[in-house]
Design an enzyme around this catalytic site. Structure first.
Site, PDB file in Angstrom:
ATOM      1  N   PHE A  93      40.672  36.344  50.139  1.00  0.00           N
ATOM      2  CA  PHE A  93      39.409  36.889  49.672  1.00  0.00           C
ATOM      3  C   PHE A  93      38.584  35.780  49.001  1.00  0.00           C
ATOM      4  O   PHE A  93      39.138  34.923  48.314  1.00  0.00           O
ATOM      5  CB  PHE A  93      39.665  38.028  48.684  1.00  0.00           C
ATOM      6  CG  PHE A  93      38.442  38.828  48.358  1.00  0.00           C
ATOM      7  CD1 PHE A  93      37.913  39.711  49.284  1.00  0.00           C
ATOM      8  CD2 PHE A  93      37.808  38.687  47.134  1.00  0.00           C
ATOM      9  CE1 PHE A  93      36.766  40.443  48.991  1.00  0.00           C
ATOM     10  CE2 PHE A  93      36.664  39.409  46.835  1.00  0.00           C
ATOM     11  CZ  PHE A  93      36.140  40.292  47.771  1.00  0.00           C
ATOM     12  N   ASP A 130      48.009  38.283  44.571  1.00  0.00           N
ATOM     13  CA  ASP A 130      46.834  39.133  44.406  1.00  0.00           C
ATOM     14  C   ASP A 130      47.215  40.504  44.976  1.00  0.00           C
ATOM     15  O   ASP A 130      47.461  40.638  46.182  1.00  0.00           O
ATOM     16  CB  ASP A 130      45.644  38.530  45.159  1.00  0.00           C
ATOM     17  CG  ASP A 130      44.375  39.354  45.013  1.00  0.00           C
ATOM     18  OD1 ASP A 130      44.465  40.588  44.826  1.00  0.00           O
ATOM     19  OD2 ASP A 130      43.275  38.777  45.137  1.00  0.00           O
ATOM     20  N   TYR A 164      40.022  49.628  40.801  1.00  0.00           N
ATOM     21  CA  TYR A 164      39.002  50.546  41.315  1.00  0.00           C
ATOM     22  C   TYR A 164      39.220  50.953  42.766  1.00  0.00           C
ATOM     23  O   TYR A 164      38.447  51.748  43.299  1.00  0.00           O
ATOM     24  CB  TYR A 164      37.594  49.958  41.151  1.00  0.00           C
ATOM     25  CG  TYR A 164      37.443  48.526  41.613  1.00  0.00           C
ATOM     26  CD1 TYR A 164      37.336  48.201  42.954  1.00  0.00           C
ATOM     27  CD2 TYR A 164      37.389  47.495  40.681  1.00  0.00           C
ATOM     28  CE1 TYR A 164      37.194  46.901  43.369  1.00  0.00           C
ATOM     29  CE2 TYR A 164      37.249  46.187  41.082  1.00  0.00           C
ATOM     30  CZ  TYR A 164      37.143  45.885  42.436  1.00  0.00           C
ATOM     31  OH  TYR A 164      37.011  44.583  42.835  1.00  0.00           O
ATOM     32  N   LYS A 165      40.267  50.443  43.392  1.00  0.00           N
ATOM     33  CA  LYS A 165      40.557  50.824  44.776  1.00  0.00           C
ATOM     34  C   LYS A 165      41.509  52.022  44.771  1.00  0.00           C
ATOM     35  O   LYS A 165      41.113  53.145  44.520  1.00  0.00           O
ATOM     36  CB  LYS A 165      41.126  49.632  45.545  1.00  0.00           C
ATOM     37  CG  LYS A 165      40.200  48.418  45.613  1.00  0.00           C
ATOM     38  CD  LYS A 165      40.826  47.288  46.382  1.00  0.00           C
ATOM     39  CE  LYS A 165      40.026  45.993  46.273  1.00  0.00           C
ATOM     40  NZ  LYS A 165      38.698  46.079  46.897  1.00  0.00           N
ATOM     41  N   ARG A 180      36.363  48.129  58.724  1.00  0.00           N
ATOM     42  CA  ARG A 180      37.598  48.485  58.029  1.00  0.00           C
ATOM     43  C   ARG A 180      37.658  49.987  57.792  1.00  0.00           C
ATOM     44  O   ARG A 180      36.688  50.596  57.337  1.00  0.00           O
ATOM     45  CB  ARG A 180      37.703  47.771  56.684  1.00  0.00           C
ATOM     46  CG  ARG A 180      38.033  46.320  56.758  1.00  0.00           C
ATOM     47  CD  ARG A 180      38.483  45.763  55.425  1.00  0.00           C
ATOM     48  NE  ARG A 180      37.676  46.205  54.293  1.00  0.00           N
ATOM     49  CZ  ARG A 180      37.836  45.765  53.049  1.00  0.00           C
ATOM     50  NH1 ARG A 180      38.777  44.902  52.765  1.00  0.00           N
ATOM     51  NH2 ARG A 180      37.062  46.196  52.079  1.00  0.00           N
TER      52      ARG A 180
END
Length: 413
Positions: free
Chosen positions: A134, A211, A236-237, A385
């Site tokens: 990322f 990560d 937050y996912k 995605r």
């Protein structure tokens, strides 16, 4: 795909929903009416809010904040980052108490721990990271390399999969300080061999930082058992903490006295209220905290952690695998015949909770889907995605979403 086959797919989704032992969890999340949102396939970017959170936040404002005011710090809040970290460690991280805390953003925590890891390995001046990681991971590492005059060794991973242990064997050496990888790749959803890679890195005398942003809350983790040194993840996912909710970090207890994080602040000091002239870090995990903890922003996360605790991570993972398997079946039947290509692992053991499908026109498709209340997301150059949050996503919702992708793609042809 002919209409009979499509009808069969619809029936399959209904049957899967009826057989889903976690189906009732979907009612625990807030969702607007279907005119606004008919399929949410982006839980790997931002999770839905829990109804419990909508009920509890006003009470927090009125009671814990509004009534107790500054007394809240003495009564509870000073310990909140570590207490919530301990519960997170118990429920989803596989971590004993005293090793996880809630802190800053993912980027800031990555900086703190990577920089500390480099400094803790004198004589070692190389950082290993994959080119397809990322952007924030790569950018943070680039900045640290400039600050510490370090060299970045890039793993040339396969974009449709991810980093395997054999990809590191020729890069690891006596100069490697730290290796930074994503447990689940943000593009493809590839699930890395965390215990195997961790062991390989530590055998080389380096530190391993994972990560966990795309795995925490969707894939069972055993950080202690795997011997992980360091980890960072967002909330937050799949942890449904809300937009901008604070990240967490894990620091193995064996390392805490050896690492000095670079952003010194009063909350990480040995005596925060001593107002001392110089900085002395706390003796425990608190030394990795810098400023005032985001107490208000932690509250939604606490609700989701308790929901996961009530069903168990094994059940979450089982549902996740079923969702991604069904997504692959639908993509093969509905999208591949139109020129799309699956860019995620076929083996469930190597896949997190999202899949990516590539097509040259998916940037246009995604925009049109959003306008009709179907929400996947797009990652350049041409990956759509499909993110499947196990406790809030249904099979019929998934089927409707992928059928909508097909309809929009057909409309552009």
């Amino acid at each position: 795909m002919d209409s009979a086959s499509l009808d069969s797919a619809v029936l399959d989704s209904a049957a899967l929903d009826n057989a889903d032992p976690l189906a009732g969890c979907r009612e625990l999340f807030y969702s607007p009416d279907t005119a606004q949102l008919s399929a949410y396939l982006d839980g790997n970017s931002l999770g839905r809010p829990l109804k419990a959170t909508a009920e509890k936040l006003p009470r927090f404002v009125e009671d814990a904040w509004g009534s107790r005011l500054i007394r809240g710090w003495d009564e509870k809040w000073m310990d909140e980052p570590l207490a919530v970290g301990d519960r997170l460690g118990e429920v989803v991280l596989g971590a004993a108490p005293g090793q996880a805390f809630i802190g800053d953003s993912t980027s800031v925590l990555l900086y703190k721990l990577i920089r500390a890891a480099v400094d803790a390995r004198p004589g070692r001046d190389e950082i290993i990271v994959d080119r397809d990681n990322f952007p924030t991971d790569r950018f943070i590492i680039e900045g640290i390399a400039v600050e510490r005059n370090a060299t970045i060794r890039w793993v040339e991973s396969r974009p449709a999969s991810g980093v395997r242990p054999e990809d590191l064997t020729e890069l690891l050496n006596e100069r490697t300080a730290v290796v930074v990888l994503s447990h689940v790749a943000y593009r493809s959803g590839f699930l890395a061999d965390a215990p195997g890679i961790t062991a390989l890195v530590h055998e080389a005398g380096a530190l391993m930082l994972w990560d966990l942003c795309h795995s925490v809350g969707s894939v069972p983790l055993e950080l202690d058992a795997w011997g992980v040194a360091l980890a960072v993840g967002c909330t937050y996912k799949y942890l449904n903490g809300g937009p901008g909710s604070p990240a967490f970090a894990y620091v193995n207890s064996a390392l805490q006295g050896q690492l000095q994080q670079p952003i010194w602040g009063w909350m990480g000091a040995h005596d925060p209220f001593g107002m001392t002239e110089s900085y002395r870090p706390a003796d425990n995990l608190r030394r990795f905290i810098t400023g005032t903890p985001p107490i208000l922003a932690m509250q939604p996360l606490k609700d989701m952690v308790e929901l996961i605790a009530s069903v168990g991570m094994d059940a979450v993972r089982e549902k996740s695998v079923k969702l991604t398997e069904y997504a692959l079946e639908l993509a093969d039947a509905l999208l591949v015949p139109l020129g799309a290509e699956v860019a995620s692992p076929r083996d469930a053991a190597e896949r997190g909770s999202h899949i990516t499908v590539d097509h040259p026109r998916f940037a246009e498709v995604t925009q049109l889907l959003w306008e009709r209340g179907v929400i996947p997301d797009f990652r350049p150059p041409h990956g759509l995605r499909i993110g499947l949050s196990p406790l809030s996503t249904g099979f019929a919702e998934l089927e409707h979403g992928i059928r909508s992708i097909r309809e929009v793609l057909l409309g552009l042809s």
